[in-house]
Design a protein around this motif. Structure first.
Motif, mmCIF file in Angstrom:
data_model
loop_
_atom_site.group_PDB
_atom_site.id
_atom_site.type_symbol
_atom_site.label_atom_id
_atom_site.label_comp_id
_atom_site.label_asym_id
_atom_site.label_seq_id
_atom_site.Cartn_x
_atom_site.Cartn_y
_atom_site.Cartn_z
ATOM 1 N N ALA A 48 0.729 -1.093 -0.044
ATOM 2 C CA ALA A 48 -0.015 0.042 -0.045
ATOM 3 C C ALA A 48 0.744 1.042 -0.102
ATOM 4 N N ARG A 49 1.951 1.359 0.782
ATOM 5 C CA ARG A 49 2.885 2.451 0.580
ATOM 6 C C ARG A 49 4.159 2.461 0.005
ATOM 7 N N GLY A 50 4.285 1.389 -0.543
ATOM 8 C CA GLY A 50 5.788 1.262 -1.452
ATOM 9 C C GLY A 50 6.228 -0.090 -1.533
ATOM 10 N N ASP A 51 7.382 -0.291 -2.363
ATOM 11 C CA ASP A 51 7.997 -1.603 -2.692
ATOM 12 C C ASP A 51 8.265 -2.283 -1.349
ATOM 13 N N CYS A 52 8.216 -3.761 -1.660
ATOM 14 C CA CYS A 52 8.676 -4.607 -0.235
ATOM 15 C C CYS A 52 9.075 -6.013 -0.608
ATOM 16 N N TRP A 53 10.291 -5.967 -0.633
ATOM 17 C CA TRP A 53 11.015 -7.313 -1.030
ATOM 18 C C TRP A 53 10.155 -8.496 0.114
ATOM 19 N N LEU A 54 9.655 -9.757 -0.652
ATOM 20 C CA LEU A 54 9.147 -10.570 0.421
ATOM 21 C C LEU A 54 9.902 -12.082 0.186
ATOM 22 N N GLN A 55 9.979 -12.952 1.338
ATOM 23 C CA GLN A 55 10.438 -14.103 1.047
ATOM 24 C C GLN A 55 9.329 -15.150 1.800
ATOM 25 N N VAL A 56 8.530 -15.874 1.037
ATOM 26 C CA VAL A 56 7.647 -16.680 1.707
ATOM 27 C C VAL A 56 7.891 -18.015 1.505
ATOM 28 N N ARG A 57 7.665 -18.824 2.547
ATOM 29 C CA ARG A 57 7.986 -20.165 2.777
ATOM 30 C C ARG A 57 6.930 -20.968 3.480
ATOM 31 N N SER A 58 6.730 -22.161 3.201
ATOM 32 C CA SER A 58 5.328 -22.891 3.472
ATOM 33 C C SER A 58 6.143 -23.690 4.731
ATOM 34 N N GLY A 59 5.344 -23.909 5.842
ATOM 35 C CA GLY A 59 5.494 -24.378 6.979
ATOM 36 C C GLY A 59 6.515 -24.050 7.964
ATOM 37 N N GLY A 60 7.183 -23.019 7.768
ATOM 38 C CA GLY A 60 8.118 -22.460 8.633
ATOM 39 C C GLY A 60 9.340 -21.747 7.912
ATOM 40 N N ALA A 61 10.215 -21.367 8.949
ATOM 41 C CA ALA A 61 11.500 -20.715 8.401
ATOM 42 C C ALA A 61 12.644 -21.526 7.621
ATOM 43 N N THR A 62 12.288 -22.659 7.721
ATOM 44 C CA THR A 62 12.971 -23.620 6.804
ATOM 45 C C THR A 62 12.296 -24.414 5.628
ATOM 46 N N GLY A 63 11.113 -24.044 5.664
ATOM 47 C CA GLY A 63 10.137 -24.707 4.670
ATOM 48 C C GLY A 63 10.469 -24.326 3.140
ATOM 49 N N ALA A 64 9.902 -24.973 2.222
ATOM 50 C CA ALA A 64 9.881 -24.697 0.749
ATOM 51 C C ALA A 64 9.568 -23.263 0.595
ATOM 52 N N VAL A 65 10.458 -22.628 -0.371
ATOM 53 C CA VAL A 65 10.216 -21.203 -0.690
ATOM 54 C C VAL A 65 9.055 -21.169 -1.809
ATOM 55 N N VAL A 66 7.908 -20.684 -1.433
ATOM 56 C CA VAL A 66 6.901 -20.300 -2.197
ATOM 57 C C VAL A 66 6.766 -19.237 -3.288
ATOM 58 N N TYR A 67 7.405 -18.050 -2.615
ATOM 59 C CA TYR A 67 7.826 -16.691 -3.338
ATOM 60 C C TYR A 67 8.935 -16.210 -2.872
#
Length: 116
Positions: A48-67
């Motif tokens: 809403a207010r600007g660009d944001c880098w994202l790392q999204v993982r399923s199941g937790g911090a060590t899960g598979a990268v979704v995006y």
């Protein structure tokens, strides 16, 4: 002594007065339980207010990268998985909600890790 009538077998008349008990029929009910797996409510991230880098993982911090990438200002992303771990590069630039409820911890300019 002993009463002689006590030892005599029951008469036919006495036997006829004894009626067997009627048993009630056993009624069983079939109970059907349907398990429904509700779809998880989506995680919605809005830049809403600007660009944001994202790392999204399923199941937790060590899960598979979704995006992994930059969500541009004015863009929105939806994720349907039930358990997500997200690292926001610029958390103050985004609004996030799961099932209509705001995701907490998205203030400031330092990267933030959130489980949603």
């Amino acid at each position: 002594m002993h009463d002689p009538k006590a030892l005599e077998p029951p008469s036919a008349a006495a036997a006829a007065t004894v009626t067997p008990r009627k048993t009630q029929p056993v009624v069983t009910k079939k109970i059907v339980v349907r398990l429904t797996h509700a779809k998880p409510k989506p995680l919605v991230i809005d830049a809403a207010r600007g660009d944001c880098w994202l790392q999204v993982r399923s199941g937790g911090a060590t899960g598979a990268v979704v995006y992994e990438g930059t969500l541009r200002s004015g863009s929105t992303m939806r994720f349907a998985q039930s358990s997500l771990w997200v690292r926001f590069g610029a958390p103050a630039n985004v609004d996030a909600e799961r099932g209509g409820k705001s995701v907490a911890g998205l203030a400031g300019s330092a990267p933030a890790d959130v489980v949603a």
